[in-house]
Scaffold this motif. Structure first.
Motif, mmCIF file in Angstrom:
data_model
loop_
_atom_site.group_PDB
_atom_site.id
_atom_site.type_symbol
_atom_site.label_atom_id
_atom_site.label_comp_id
_atom_site.label_asym_id
_atom_site.label_seq_id
_atom_site.Cartn_x
_atom_site.Cartn_y
_atom_site.Cartn_z
ATOM 1 N N LEU A 140 22.537 -7.446 0.749
ATOM 2 C CA LEU A 140 22.739 -7.782 2.238
ATOM 3 C C LEU A 140 21.497 -7.513 2.857
ATOM 4 O O LEU A 140 21.339 -6.393 3.043
ATOM 5 N N ASN A 141 20.722 -8.563 3.395
ATOM 6 C CA ASN A 141 19.504 -8.162 4.236
ATOM 7 C C ASN A 141 19.904 -8.979 5.604
ATOM 8 O O ASN A 141 20.361 -9.864 5.710
ATOM 9 N N TYR A 142 19.142 -8.223 6.374
ATOM 10 C CA TYR A 142 19.303 -8.522 7.985
ATOM 11 C C TYR A 142 17.769 -8.403 8.651
ATOM 12 O O TYR A 142 17.342 -7.194 8.479
ATOM 13 N N ASN A 143 17.540 -9.594 9.378
ATOM 14 C CA ASN A 143 15.987 -9.381 10.153
ATOM 15 C C ASN A 143 16.023 -10.024 11.542
ATOM 16 O O ASN A 143 16.542 -11.031 11.499
ATOM 17 N N LYS A 144 15.959 -9.285 12.343
ATOM 18 C CA LYS A 144 15.813 -9.752 13.600
ATOM 19 C C LYS A 144 14.445 -9.475 14.665
ATOM 20 O O LYS A 144 14.034 -8.285 14.833
ATOM 21 N N THR A 176 6.297 -15.314 21.638
ATOM 22 C CA THR A 176 7.534 -15.490 22.598
ATOM 23 C C THR A 176 8.420 -14.042 22.504
ATOM 24 O O THR A 176 8.205 -13.732 21.507
ATOM 25 N N ASP A 177 9.453 -13.875 23.536
ATOM 26 C CA ASP A 177 10.343 -12.941 23.482
ATOM 27 C C ASP A 177 11.738 -13.524 23.005
ATOM 28 O O ASP A 177 12.711 -12.897 23.124
ATOM 29 N N ASN A 178 11.636 -14.657 22.709
ATOM 30 C CA ASN A 178 12.896 -15.472 22.000
ATOM 31 C C ASN A 178 13.180 -14.618 20.672
ATOM 32 O O ASN A 178 12.551 -14.780 19.627
ATOM 33 N N PRO A 179 14.507 -14.179 20.648
ATOM 34 C CA PRO A 179 14.846 -13.617 19.211
ATOM 35 C C PRO A 179 15.182 -14.441 18.125
ATOM 36 O O PRO A 179 15.487 -15.796 18.401
ATOM 37 N N GLU A 180 14.900 -14.091 17.090
ATOM 38 C CA GLU A 180 15.179 -14.919 15.794
ATOM 39 C C GLU A 180 15.948 -13.947 14.584
ATOM 40 O O GLU A 180 15.314 -12.700 14.753
ATOM 41 N N THR A 181 17.123 -14.293 14.295
ATOM 42 C CA THR A 181 18.072 -13.711 13.544
ATOM 43 C C THR A 181 17.974 -14.386 12.071
ATOM 44 O O THR A 181 18.368 -15.691 12.121
ATOM 45 N N ASN A 182 17.807 -13.660 11.071
ATOM 46 C CA ASN A 182 17.998 -13.922 9.631
ATOM 47 C C ASN A 182 18.981 -13.069 8.961
ATOM 48 O O ASN A 182 18.758 -11.880 8.738
ATOM 49 N N TRP A 183 19.989 -13.600 8.369
ATOM 50 C CA TRP A 183 21.024 -13.138 7.220
ATOM 51 C C TRP A 183 20.872 -13.805 5.994
ATOM 52 O O TRP A 183 20.822 -14.978 5.957
ATOM 53 N N ARG A 184 20.415 -12.642 4.826
ATOM 54 C CA ARG A 184 20.598 -13.293 3.579
ATOM 55 C C ARG A 184 21.517 -12.432 2.655
ATOM 56 O O ARG A 184 21.378 -11.125 2.713
ATOM 57 N N PHE A 185 22.205 -13.002 1.787
ATOM 58 C CA PHE A 185 23.171 -12.506 0.809
ATOM 59 C C PHE A 185 22.933 -12.991 -0.417
ATOM 60 O O PHE A 185 22.783 -14.210 -0.737
ATOM 61 N N TYR A 186 22.805 -11.886 -1.436
ATOM 62 C CA TYR A 186 22.759 -12.122 -2.866
ATOM 63 C C TYR A 186 23.312 -11.413 -3.613
ATOM 64 O O TYR A 186 23.748 -10.320 -3.410
#
Length: 382
Positions: free
Chosen positions: A172-176, A199-209
């Motif tokens: 499980l990977n998390y990137n913000k 920008t200061d707009n947040p980006e969130t990425n979840w990945r599961f393998y």
């Protein structure tokens, strides 16, 4: 300090330079040259990025649980030199990280990693003048871009048993991103203009393998899954929206797991994709596959693979295609000659269709395939 408490100190330096010169011209049929420099094209950039860092790590163990928190100090120096403007920035950042591992036994473990990082833009994003990316796409960099700043974390579990023929992996990977470089897009018909901005707009990425494999007698069964969720802010034609791009896939594969049998595998993969933004769209894909590799009559080998794909979009439009290849070869051991008769695309399928999402574009791509090819190959090994 002792067997269960260690302290490490680290010092290092990363240094990189880029010299980038771009000219764009059009050679006309009458022999004249149309130089795009008069329209704001052409770039000449000298780029230097230096990262000097010092860090302290503390490693301690509690039973089977091993931890290593760390704190690094990075001194970044970025310098660019262009025709119109020179730019220099110096930044100091504290970047903590934490590594943790719990080993249940020699074949089963749980690992966790976390890091706060800074990523400075590469040279191409800082170009001050226009660049032609394709016949209908123009890019202009931003010399004032700052660094991205983001949190990354991962959790990994593994368990293996060679005696039982069992393997399990899950990740499980998390990137913000809390500071983000994102392209601003302007579309005019088929033409596209792109420029990056910070920008200061947040980006969130979840990945599961996940992957599970089990051998039962002379058959191996494998199950895998891949899931991702991506939320980001996109500016398109002056309108800023919150987008979600999600993908889910699951696959099942059954194959023989003994040298006494021919190598045979059957597979099925199901995938789903969704895009939510200014518009909503979704795709589903089903893929069935078959592979066979068999040796017979001592010197003969036959191989074949077959795949059928079904696609469906959110408008319930359905497409499918089939691809098959096969080969028959003859080779006597320790003999220099080898003969092979192969058939590529023996079903004579003309196209492959693929649906996909980018950050702002929903695409339906058609690939035209070379028609059926039958080939006789004779090889001699010196």
């Amino acid at each position: 300090m002792n067997n269960y408490n260690h302290i490490y100190t680290n010092i290092g330096n990363n240094f990189g330079t880029t010299n980038l010169e771009i000219t764009e011209k059009q050679y006309l049929t009458d022999g004249t040259i149309n130089d795009f420099a008069t329209g704001g094209f052409g770039n000449d950039l000298n780029y230097l990025l230096n990262d000097f860092y010092v860090g302290v790590e503390y490693k301690f163990k509690i039973g089977k649980w091993v931890n290593k928190p760390a704190l690094y100090t990075h001194f970044y120096h970025l310098k660019t030199k262009q025709v119109a403007e020179n730019y220099t920035t110096n930044k100091t950042y504290f970047e903590p990280q934490w590594n943790s591992e719990y080993e249940f036994n020699q074949s089963e473990a749980l690992k966790f990693n976390y890091r706060l990082s800074n990523d400075f833009p590469d040279a191409t994003k800082l170009l001050e003048r226009y660049t032609l990316q394709s016949y209908n796409s123009v890019f202009k960099g931003n010399a004032m871009l700052k660094n991205e700043r983001f949190h990354t974390a991962s959790l990994r579990y593994s368990k293996t048993s060679m005696y039982r023929g069992f393997m399990l992996f899950a990740n499980l990977n998390y990137n913000k991103k809390i500071r983000t470089i994102r392209n601003v897009i302007e579309l005019a018909g088929i033409n596209q203009f792109t420029t990056p901005t910070i920008t200061d707009n947040p980006e969130t990425n979840w990945r599961f393998y996940g992957n599970l494999s089990k051998k039962i007698n002379r058959i191996r069964i494998q199950l895998n899954s891949n899931l991702s969720w991506f939320n980001y802010i996109q500016s398109l034609n002056g309108q800023t929206t919150s987008n979600n791009r999600n993908n889910q896939s699951v696959g099942l594969k059954i194959r023989t797991a003994t040298k006494k049998w021919p190598s045979v595998s059957l597979g099925y993969d199901k995938s789903f994709s969704q895009f939510h933004g200014l518009t909503n769209s979704s795709f589903t894909n089903d893929v069935f596959s078959f592979d066979l590799d068999i040796d017979f009559l001592q010197h003969f080998n036959f191989k074949t693979d077959y795949e059928i794909t079904f696609n469906e979009n959110s408008n319930h439009q359905k497409t499918n295609y089939r691809i098959g290849n096969a080969s028959l070869s003859y080779h006597k051991k320790d003999h220099p000659f080898r003969f092979e008769l192969s058939a590529q695309n023996y079903l004579n399928n003309g196209i492959k269709i693929n649906n996909s999402f980018s950050d702002f574009l929903i695409s339906n791509n058609t690939t035209y395939i070379l028609s059926r090819v039958i080939l006789l190959t004779i090889s001699y090994k010196l």
